[in-house]
Design an enzyme around this catalytic site. Structure first.
Site, PDB file in Angstrom:
ATOM      1  N   ASP A  99      38.960   3.719   3.972  1.00  0.00           N
ATOM      2  CA  ASP A  99      37.851   4.469   3.382  1.00  0.00           C
ATOM      3  C   ASP A  99      36.460   3.932   3.687  1.00  0.00           C
ATOM      4  O   ASP A  99      35.533   4.162   2.930  1.00  0.00           O
ATOM      5  CB  ASP A  99      38.038   4.499   1.863  1.00  0.00           C
ATOM      6  CG  ASP A  99      38.189   3.100   1.269  1.00  0.00           C
ATOM      7  OD1 ASP A  99      37.784   2.138   1.946  1.00  0.00           O
ATOM      8  OD2 ASP A  99      38.704   2.981   0.152  1.00  0.00           O
ATOM      9  N   GLU A 121      46.787   4.273   5.087  1.00  0.00           N
ATOM     10  CA  GLU A 121      46.307   4.067   3.711  1.00  0.00           C
ATOM     11  C   GLU A 121      45.613   5.344   3.208  1.00  0.00           C
ATOM     12  O   GLU A 121      44.476   5.333   2.723  1.00  0.00           O
ATOM     13  CB  GLU A 121      45.371   2.864   3.578  1.00  0.00           C
ATOM     14  CG  GLU A 121      45.250   2.355   2.139  1.00  0.00           C
ATOM     15  CD  GLU A 121      44.269   1.197   1.969  1.00  0.00           C
ATOM     16  OE1 GLU A 121      43.055   1.429   1.854  1.00  0.00           O
ATOM     17  OE2 GLU A 121      44.737   0.043   1.956  1.00  0.00           O
ATOM     18  N   GLU A 135      33.083   4.996  -0.745  1.00  0.00           N
ATOM     19  CA  GLU A 135      34.469   5.003  -0.258  1.00  0.00           C
ATOM     20  C   GLU A 135      35.279   6.216  -0.730  1.00  0.00           C
ATOM     21  O   GLU A 135      36.099   6.749   0.019  1.00  0.00           O
ATOM     22  CB  GLU A 135      35.181   3.710  -0.660  1.00  0.00           C
ATOM     23  CG  GLU A 135      34.692   2.466   0.067  1.00  0.00           C
ATOM     24  CD  GLU A 135      33.427   1.861  -0.532  1.00  0.00           C
ATOM     25  OE1 GLU A 135      32.954   2.369  -1.587  1.00  0.00           O
ATOM     26  OE2 GLU A 135      32.899   0.894   0.037  1.00  0.00           O
ATOM     27  N   HIS A 212      31.653  -7.390  -3.643  1.00  0.00           N
ATOM     28  CA  HIS A 212      30.842  -6.810  -2.565  1.00  0.00           C
ATOM     29  C   HIS A 212      30.503  -5.343  -2.762  1.00  0.00           C
ATOM     30  O   HIS A 212      29.723  -4.790  -1.988  1.00  0.00           O
ATOM     31  CB  HIS A 212      31.537  -6.976  -1.214  1.00  0.00           C
ATOM     32  CG  HIS A 212      32.769  -6.125  -1.055  1.00  0.00           C
ATOM     33  ND1 HIS A 212      32.711  -4.778  -0.797  1.00  0.00           N
ATOM     34  CD2 HIS A 212      34.075  -6.422  -1.131  1.00  0.00           C
ATOM     35  CE1 HIS A 212      33.940  -4.299  -0.713  1.00  0.00           C
ATOM     36  NE2 HIS A 212      34.785  -5.262  -0.911  1.00  0.00           N
ATOM     37  N   ARG A 214      29.026  -1.813  -3.228  1.00  0.00           N
ATOM     38  CA  ARG A 214      27.634  -1.341  -3.247  1.00  0.00           C
ATOM     39  C   ARG A 214      27.194  -0.949  -4.656  1.00  0.00           C
ATOM     40  O   ARG A 214      26.068  -1.235  -5.069  1.00  0.00           O
ATOM     41  CB  ARG A 214      27.488  -0.120  -2.320  1.00  0.00           C
ATOM     42  CG  ARG A 214      27.048  -0.471  -0.914  1.00  0.00           C
ATOM     43  CD  ARG A 214      26.918   0.791  -0.054  1.00  0.00           C
ATOM     44  NE  ARG A 214      26.112   0.572   1.149  1.00  0.00           N
ATOM     45  CZ  ARG A 214      26.510  -0.114   2.205  1.00  0.00           C
ATOM     46  NH1 ARG A 214      27.698  -0.683   2.220  1.00  0.00           N
ATOM     47  NH2 ARG A 214      25.721  -0.243   3.260  1.00  0.00           N
ATOM     48  N   HIS A 245      30.506 -12.903   0.375  1.00  0.00           N
ATOM     49  CA  HIS A 245      30.350 -11.875   1.411  1.00  0.00           C
ATOM     50  C   HIS A 245      29.049 -12.129   2.187  1.00  0.00           C
ATOM     51  O   HIS A 245      28.089 -12.650   1.636  1.00  0.00           O
ATOM     52  CB  HIS A 245      30.314 -10.513   0.707  1.00  0.00           C
ATOM     53  CG  HIS A 245      30.430  -9.327   1.610  1.00  0.00           C
ATOM     54  ND1 HIS A 245      29.408  -8.919   2.441  1.00  0.00           N
ATOM     55  CD2 HIS A 245      31.437  -8.447   1.803  1.00  0.00           C
ATOM     56  CE1 HIS A 245      29.783  -7.837   3.105  1.00  0.00           C
ATOM     57  NE2 HIS A 245      31.024  -7.533   2.741  1.00  0.00           N
TER      58      HIS A 245
HETATM   59  C1  UD1 Z   1      31.913  -2.411   3.880  1.00  0.00           C
HETATM   60  C2  UD1 Z   1      32.493  -1.051   3.531  1.00  0.00           C
HETATM   61  C3  UD1 Z   1      33.365  -1.155   2.282  1.00  0.00           C
HETATM   62  C4  UD1 Z   1      34.404  -2.257   2.421  1.00  0.00           C
HETATM   63  C5  UD1 Z   1      33.704  -3.550   2.795  1.00  0.00           C
HETATM   64  C6  UD1 Z   1      34.708  -4.660   3.017  1.00  0.00           C
HETATM   65  C7  UD1 Z   1      31.154   0.958   3.958  1.00  0.00           C
HETATM   66  C8  UD1 Z   1      29.982   1.765   3.599  1.00  0.00           C
HETATM   67  N1  UD1 Z   1      31.386  -0.137   3.249  1.00  0.00           N
HETATM   68  O1  UD1 Z   1      31.027  -2.768   2.826  1.00  0.00           O
HETATM   69  O2  UD1 Z   1      34.009   0.084   2.086  1.00  0.00           O
HETATM   70  O3  UD1 Z   1      35.078  -2.396   1.205  1.00  0.00           O
HETATM   71  O4  UD1 Z   1      32.961  -3.354   3.998  1.00  0.00           O
HETATM   72  O5  UD1 Z   1      34.103  -5.912   3.062  1.00  0.00           O
HETATM   73  O6  UD1 Z   1      31.849   1.296   4.886  1.00  0.00           O
HETATM   74  N2  UD1 Z   1      27.243  -8.529   7.081  1.00  0.00           N
HETATM   75  C9  UD1 Z   1      27.101  -9.569   7.975  1.00  0.00           C
HETATM   76  N3  UD1 Z   1      28.210  -9.959   8.700  1.00  0.00           N
HETATM   77  C10 UD1 Z   1      29.417  -9.386   8.567  1.00  0.00           C
HETATM   78  C11 UD1 Z   1      29.557  -8.320   7.658  1.00  0.00           C
HETATM   79  C12 UD1 Z   1      28.455  -7.897   6.921  1.00  0.00           C
HETATM   80  O7  UD1 Z   1      26.029 -10.139   8.117  1.00  0.00           O
HETATM   81  O8  UD1 Z   1      30.357  -9.785   9.254  1.00  0.00           O
HETATM   82  C13 UD1 Z   1      26.065  -8.096   6.293  1.00  0.00           C
HETATM   83  C14 UD1 Z   1      25.070  -7.264   7.133  1.00  0.00           C
HETATM   84  O9  UD1 Z   1      23.765  -7.579   6.745  1.00  0.00           O
HETATM   85  C15 UD1 Z   1      25.421  -5.834   6.722  1.00  0.00           C
HETATM   86  C16 UD1 Z   1      25.769  -6.036   5.247  1.00  0.00           C
HETATM   87  O10 UD1 Z   1      26.486  -7.271   5.204  1.00  0.00           O
HETATM   88  O11 UD1 Z   1      24.343  -4.946   6.914  1.00  0.00           O
HETATM   89  C17 UD1 Z   1      26.583  -4.945   4.604  1.00  0.00           C
HETATM   90  O12 UD1 Z   1      27.705  -4.573   5.405  1.00  0.00           O
HETATM   91  P1  UD1 Z   1      28.317  -3.082   5.256  1.00  0.00           P
HETATM   92  O13 UD1 Z   1      29.467  -2.926   6.186  1.00  0.00           O
HETATM   93  O14 UD1 Z   1      27.239  -2.063   5.349  1.00  0.00           O
HETATM   94  O15 UD1 Z   1      28.783  -3.032   3.761  1.00  0.00           O
HETATM   95  P2  UD1 Z   1      29.898  -3.844   2.990  1.00  0.00           P
HETATM   96  O16 UD1 Z   1      29.403  -4.081   1.621  1.00  0.00           O
HETATM   97  O17 UD1 Z   1      30.346  -4.988   3.807  1.00  0.00           O
HETATM   98  N1  UDP Z   2      39.442 -11.752   2.635  1.00  0.00           N
HETATM   99  C1  UDP Z   2      39.344 -12.775   3.581  1.00  0.00           C
HETATM  100  N2  UDP Z   2      38.379 -13.731   3.406  1.00  0.00           N
HETATM  101  C2  UDP Z   2      37.521 -13.715   2.343  1.00  0.00           C
HETATM  102  C3  UDP Z   2      37.633 -12.661   1.399  1.00  0.00           C
HETATM  103  C4  UDP Z   2      38.605 -11.691   1.582  1.00  0.00           C
HETATM  104  O1  UDP Z   2      40.095 -12.823   4.542  1.00  0.00           O
HETATM  105  O2  UDP Z   2      36.685 -14.617   2.241  1.00  0.00           O
HETATM  106  C5  UDP Z   2      40.484 -10.723   2.833  1.00  0.00           C
HETATM  107  C6  UDP Z   2      41.366 -10.458   1.644  1.00  0.00           C
HETATM  108  O3  UDP Z   2      42.469 -11.346   1.620  1.00  0.00           O
HETATM  109  C7  UDP Z   2      41.775  -9.002   1.869  1.00  0.00           C
HETATM  110  C8  UDP Z   2      40.555  -8.401   2.539  1.00  0.00           C
HETATM  111  O4  UDP Z   2      39.800  -9.495   3.045  1.00  0.00           O
HETATM  112  O5  UDP Z   2      42.854  -8.894   2.766  1.00  0.00           O
HETATM  113  C9  UDP Z   2      39.741  -7.625   1.549  1.00  0.00           C
HETATM  114  O6  UDP Z   2      38.540  -7.296   2.121  1.00  0.00           O
HETATM  115  P1  UDP Z   2      37.264  -6.897   1.278  1.00  0.00           P
HETATM  116  O7  UDP Z   2      37.369  -7.443  -0.097  1.00  0.00           O
HETATM  117  O8  UDP Z   2      36.087  -7.276   2.104  1.00  0.00           O
HETATM  118  O9  UDP Z   2      37.297  -5.304   1.294  1.00  0.00           O
HETATM  119  P2  UDP Z   2      38.073  -4.193   0.443  1.00  0.00           P
HETATM  120  O10 UDP Z   2      39.516  -4.525   0.424  1.00  0.00           O
HETATM  121  O11 UDP Z   2      37.438  -4.148  -0.907  1.00  0.00           O
HETATM  122  O12 UDP Z   2      37.773  -2.950   1.207  1.00  0.00           O
END
Ligand code: UD1
Ligand code: UDP
Length: 385
Positions: A99, A121, A135, A212, A214, A245
């Protein structure tokens, strides 16, 4: 016999963790399936950690991530890039997961090219289009586009049926995250990480925390961290391990409320193997993550979900997960109960596997062959024990 050309598209950490074992499974059928990977890299470092662990080299990498990216930026950058990739790769079917915005956009890009979409999923729902945001809408829109729905549980399947999805296009598979988990958790696991190695897991009670979402940015997160602070101040045997995160907005709030506190370890995101092995040694998990809600019950660890809605009701029904929201007092009180009342703790600390049995990827591979007319019958579905 012709070979099915599959393109798996993903972009974030959880999609990668949940698609990696499937990509590996599909590689075991070279006589019938050729699977390549395209990443949007909506996440960068957090995605690369997973690709490295599972030794996956994407054929295409859009590298779209921007600091503090907006939903508009992710959507447009991914859509344009994926259109070009689909032209070149010309897959018979695209597989997407879950999602995220990458998921929805990859589905949309495939639809625009009239390429079949398989949704892994599929069918998770809260019924509230703004929670989780975005999501819930991402998965509904992906569901509307998908031709094949790999639903992890019977509940997810029934959500799809209520929306009028053709039952013939749904297969209940279990969640691939349990395949990854069972292959990675070992009681003998050694962290090789200074922070995690320094903890005495026989004396300290470890709370693993992640946030994490939003919709929790700002005040809700501040409340969560305030509750944690109070818990640590009250219990001298509690240690918090909080892999924070990479989102700078989250890091700033975490640091301002929990920075410098003794027995609170604010660390970078962990690689997947240490993360799940840490959960295996933990006392309690507090999270707004989807994936952790699936993993922790399998390890017999109680979970407090820091959200007001969940699309994963199965573990709540099984009694190992409790939804506490983001109210400071509610979180503090729930922690108090689980730290002070052994009976209540033991009631929640049961290993249950409502989300999978480790065979989801094999079911999906067999399902792909069946749905794409490569032979075989419809696989037996996953049934929660
Ligand atoms: C995203 C997904 C969310 C998922 C989550 C898992 C969307 C809108 N959101 O949210 O569904 O649950 O990932 O973690 O699809 N960033 C880094 N390095 C990284 C990753 C992120 O610097 O490796 C920072 C960047 O500044 C980026 C911000 O985190 O702009 C947010 O990342 P984003 O993918 O937009 O949202 P998440 O909250 O990570
Ligand atoms: N995870 C990881 N390292 C971390 C935090 C989470 O490998 O520091 C793994 C966790 O075990 C799970 C997945 O990331 O498998 C969950 O991802 P996240 O919480 O970012 O996203 P969501 O599941 O909410 O979409």
């Amino acid at each position: 016999m012709s070979i099915l050309n599959v393109l798996a598209i993903f972009g974030t950490r959880p999609e990668a963790i949940k698609m990696a074992p499937l990509v590996k499974e599909l590689e075991r059928h070279p006589d019938q399936i050729r699977c390549s990977v395209a990443v949007t890299a909506q996440h960068r470092e957090m995605l690369d950690q997973v690709l490295e662990l599972f030794r996956i080299t994407p054929a295409y990498d859009l590298n779209i991530m921007l600091p503090n990216q907006t939903l508009y930026e992710i959507t447009t950058r991914a859509l344009t890039g994926l259109g070009e990739i689909l032209d070149e790769a010309a897959p018979d079917i695209v597989l997407v997961h879950g999602d995220t915005t990458t998921t929805f956009v990859a589905g949309l890009a495939a639809f625009y090219r009239q390429i079949k979409v398989g949704h892994v999923e599929a069918g998770l729902r809260t019924g509230n289009k703004y929670s989780p945001f975005p999501e819930e809408m991402n998965r509904r829109l992906t569901g509307a586009i998908a031709d094949i729905h790999f639903a992890p549980t019977v509940t997810a399947k029934s959500n799809l049926l209520k929306e009028g999805v053709n039952p013939e296009s749904i297969l209940v598979t279990g969640n691939t995250v349990i395949d990854a988990l069972l292959a990675t958790v070992k009681d003998s696991y050694a962290f090789n990480n200074p922070v995690l190695d320094a903890i005495d897991y026989t004396k300290s009670r470890v709370l693993v925390v992640t946030t994490h979402r939003r919709e929790n940015l700002g005040e809700p997160m501040r409340n969560v961290y305030g509750a944690l602070r109070a818990v640590v101040e009250k219990h001298s045997d509690v240690e918090v391990v909080f892999p924070v995160h990479k989102n700078p907005k989250i890091r700033q709030i975490v640091e301002s409320v929990l920075g410098g506190l003794p027995r609170v370890h604010l660390i970078d995101p962990l690689e997947y193997a240490p993360m799940v092995n840490l959960m295996n040694k933990a006392y309690l998990v507090l999270t707004d993550s989807g994936g952790l809600q699936e993993e922790a019950p399998s390890l017999g660890k109680p979970v407090l979900v820091l959200r007001d809605t969940t699309e994963r009701p199965e573990a709540i029904d099984a009694g190992t997960v409790q939804m506490v929201g983001t109210n400071r007092d509610a979180i503090f009180n729930a922690c108090q109960t689980l730290l002070e009342d052994r009976t209540q703790y033991d009631k929640m600390a049961n290993a249950v596997n409502p989300y999978g049995d480790g065979k989801a990827c094999a079911r999906i591979a067999a399902g792909l062959k069946y749905f794409c007319n490569l032979g075989g019958s419809k696989p037996r579905e996953f049934i929660t024990q």
